[in-house]
Design a protein around this motif. Structure first.
Motif, mmCIF file in Angstrom:
data_model
loop_
_atom_site.group_PDB
_atom_site.id
_atom_site.type_symbol
_atom_site.label_atom_id
_atom_site.label_comp_id
_atom_site.label_asym_id
_atom_site.label_seq_id
_atom_site.Cartn_x
_atom_site.Cartn_y
_atom_site.Cartn_z
ATOM 1 N N ASP A 84 -29.395 10.594 105.070
ATOM 2 C CA ASP A 84 -30.165 9.579 104.335
ATOM 3 C C ASP A 84 -29.455 9.179 103.045
ATOM 4 O O ASP A 84 -29.445 7.996 102.674
ATOM 5 C CB ASP A 84 -31.560 10.106 104.022
ATOM 6 C CG ASP A 84 -32.438 10.204 105.265
ATOM 7 O OD1 ASP A 84 -32.262 9.369 106.174
ATOM 8 O OD2 ASP A 84 -33.288 11.114 105.322
ATOM 9 N N VAL A 85 -28.870 10.146 102.350
ATOM 10 C CA VAL A 85 -28.137 9.838 101.116
ATOM 11 C C VAL A 85 -26.949 8.932 101.419
ATOM 12 O O VAL A 85 -26.679 7.967 100.682
ATOM 13 C CB VAL A 85 -27.674 11.136 100.427
ATOM 14 C CG1 VAL A 85 -26.696 10.816 99.293
ATOM 15 C CG2 VAL A 85 -28.872 11.903 99.877
ATOM 16 N N LEU A 86 -26.248 9.203 102.515
ATOM 17 C CA LEU A 86 -25.124 8.346 102.903
ATOM 18 C C LEU A 86 -25.593 6.931 103.219
ATOM 19 O O LEU A 86 -24.930 5.950 102.868
ATOM 20 C CB LEU A 86 -24.406 8.948 104.112
ATOM 21 C CG LEU A 86 -23.703 10.297 103.878
ATOM 22 C CD1 LEU A 86 -23.107 10.822 105.184
ATOM 23 C CD2 LEU A 86 -22.616 10.151 102.817
ATOM 24 N N VAL A 87 -26.743 6.817 103.873
ATOM 25 C CA VAL A 87 -27.310 5.496 104.168
ATOM 26 C C VAL A 87 -27.657 4.774 102.872
ATOM 27 O O VAL A 87 -27.385 3.571 102.712
ATOM 28 C CB VAL A 87 -28.557 5.634 105.067
ATOM 29 C CG1 VAL A 87 -29.258 4.280 105.217
ATOM 30 C CG2 VAL A 87 -28.174 6.183 106.435
ATOM 31 N N ILE A 88 -28.260 5.485 101.928
ATOM 32 C CA ILE A 88 -28.655 4.875 100.659
ATOM 33 C C ILE A 88 -27.436 4.428 99.862
ATOM 34 O O ILE A 88 -27.434 3.345 99.254
ATOM 35 C CB ILE A 88 -29.510 5.874 99.844
ATOM 36 C CG1 ILE A 88 -30.854 6.075 100.536
ATOM 37 C CG2 ILE A 88 -29.728 5.360 98.420
ATOM 38 C CD1 ILE A 88 -31.699 7.182 99.942
ATOM 39 N N VAL A 89 -26.378 5.249 99.864
ATOM 40 C CA VAL A 89 -25.144 4.858 99.178
ATOM 41 C C VAL A 89 -24.583 3.570 99.775
ATOM 42 O O VAL A 89 -24.134 2.666 99.060
ATOM 43 C CB VAL A 89 -24.100 5.993 99.243
ATOM 44 C CG1 VAL A 89 -22.733 5.506 98.755
ATOM 45 C CG2 VAL A 89 -24.569 7.182 98.414
ATOM 46 N N SER A 90 -24.637 3.465 101.088
ATOM 47 C CA SER A 90 -24.164 2.246 101.753
ATOM 48 C C SER A 90 -25.013 1.048 101.367
ATOM 49 O O SER A 90 -24.500 -0.054 101.135
ATOM 50 C CB SER A 90 -24.177 2.448 103.270
ATOM 51 O OG SER A 90 -23.338 3.530 103.648
ATOM 52 N N LEU A 91 -26.333 1.252 101.305
ATOM 53 C CA LEU A 91 -27.228 0.159 100.908
ATOM 54 C C LEU A 91 -26.963 -0.277 99.476
ATOM 55 O O LEU A 91 -27.027 -1.473 99.162
ATOM 56 C CB LEU A 91 -28.690 0.609 101.062
ATOM 57 C CG LEU A 91 -29.218 0.766 102.494
ATOM 58 C CD1 LEU A 91 -30.637 1.323 102.476
ATOM 59 C CD2 LEU A 91 -29.185 -0.568 103.223
ATOM 60 N N ARG A 92 -26.679 0.677 98.632
ATOM 61 C CA ARG A 92 -26.375 0.324 97.249
ATOM 62 C C ARG A 92 -25.134 -0.574 97.185
ATOM 63 O O ARG A 92 -25.094 -1.546 96.433
ATOM 64 C CB ARG A 92 -26.149 1.592 96.427
ATOM 65 C CG ARG A 92 -27.425 2.352 96.094
ATOM 66 C CD ARG A 92 -27.097 3.643 95.381
ATOM 67 N NE ARG A 92 -28.306 4.376 95.014
ATOM 68 C CZ ARG A 92 -28.290 5.604 94.492
ATOM 69 N NH1 ARG A 92 -27.143 6.223 94.282
ATOM 70 N NH2 ARG A 92 -29.420 6.190 94.189
ATOM 71 N N GLN A 93 -24.117 -0.213 97.958
ATOM 72 C CA GLN A 93 -22.889 -1.011 97.945
ATOM 73 C C GLN A 93 -23.131 -2.399 98.512
ATOM 74 O O GLN A 93 -22.550 -3.387 98.066
ATOM 75 C CB GLN A 93 -21.805 -0.297 98.752
ATOM 76 C CG GLN A 93 -21.354 1.026 98.153
ATOM 77 C CD GLN A 93 -20.730 0.850 96.774
ATOM 78 O OE1 GLN A 93 -20.014 -0.115 96.505
ATOM 79 N NE2 GLN A 93 -21.012 1.792 95.876
ATOM 80 N N LEU A 94 -24.014 -2.496 99.508
ATOM 81 C CA LEU A 94 -24.265 -3.781 100.152
ATOM 82 C C LEU A 94 -25.211 -4.664 99.344
ATOM 83 O O LEU A 94 -25.127 -5.892 99.415
ATOM 84 C CB LEU A 94 -24.848 -3.552 101.556
ATOM 85 C CG LEU A 94 -23.904 -2.921 102.595
ATOM 86 C CD1 LEU A 94 -24.668 -2.621 103.871
ATOM 87 C CD2 LEU A 94 -22.737 -3.853 102.879
#
Length: 212
Positions: A84-94
């Protein structure tokens, strides 16, 4: 037999007949009362047996319901959280980086900077919305985990906000609180205690539900 004797005999029969009818009616009344008492006792006994049977059935159903759940332990939930943290980091970048760049806001490390506020919104909204509409985040989906309420039939907005916003903020602030999951009987973290929820293995629940 002379006439006087016949007359006395008729008088005796006439005098005895009412007494005999009263006695019969009294006997019938006693029999009826005994029948009513017997019926009442039998009905009370049946009611007690029915109540005991219902209580036994309720206890059995509750025991079976508990047995259906396989509570998710600390390590598998930790792995789901990493995803989930990896998904959130990706969302932040996007999402966040383009917005900050478009607004021309300087990126700084201040607690109340635009970037940190938007990052916090993405973090908590991800958990709140995924848990409310799917009962699981992407990390939990991968590992077959599911959030369930312990005192409700389905997750309400109040429960989700208490769990994924207030409770998770406290747990994220004091990281060591996550260790509670390893020792609680139903594998509940602090945020689960706040919201009366827990996390189960979804596939185990579906398998047992289909068998029963």
């Amino acid at each position: 037999m002379n006439r006087d004797d016949e007359q006395r005999t008729e008088e005796n029969v006439h005098n005895e007949r009412p007494f005999s009818e009263d006695q019969i009616r009294t006997n019938h009344t006693i029999v009826d009362l005994e029948k009513e008492a017997s019926t009442s006792n039998q009905q009370n006994l049946e009611d007690k047996e029915t109540l005991a049977s219902n209580q036994t059935l309720e206890l059995t159903n509750n025991h079976q319901q508990v047995d259906l759940y396989a509570y998710a332990g600390f390590w598998i939930r930790f792995c789901a959280y990493i995803i989930d943290v990896l998904v959130i980091v990706s969302l932040r970048q996007l999402v966040i980086s383009p917005i900050v760049g478009f607004l021309g806001v300087e990126q700084n490390s201040g607690m109340f900077s635009v970037q940190n506020i938007l990052s916090a919104l993405v973090f908590y909204l991800y958990f709140v919305l995924m848990t409310k509409y799917f009962n699981q985040t992407l990390g939990k989906m991968i590992f077959g985990l599911k959030v369930i309420p312990l005192k409700e039939t389905r997750l309400s907005w109040q429960t989700v906000i208490f769990r994924e916003w207030i409770g998770r903020y406290i747990s994220a602030t004091i990281i060591i609180l996550y260790i509670f999951v390893a020792f609680s009987p139903k594998k509940q973290g602090v945020h689960d205690y706040f919201a009366d929820t827990t996390v189960i293995h979804e596939n185990y629940l579906l398998k047992n539900a289909s068998v029963s």
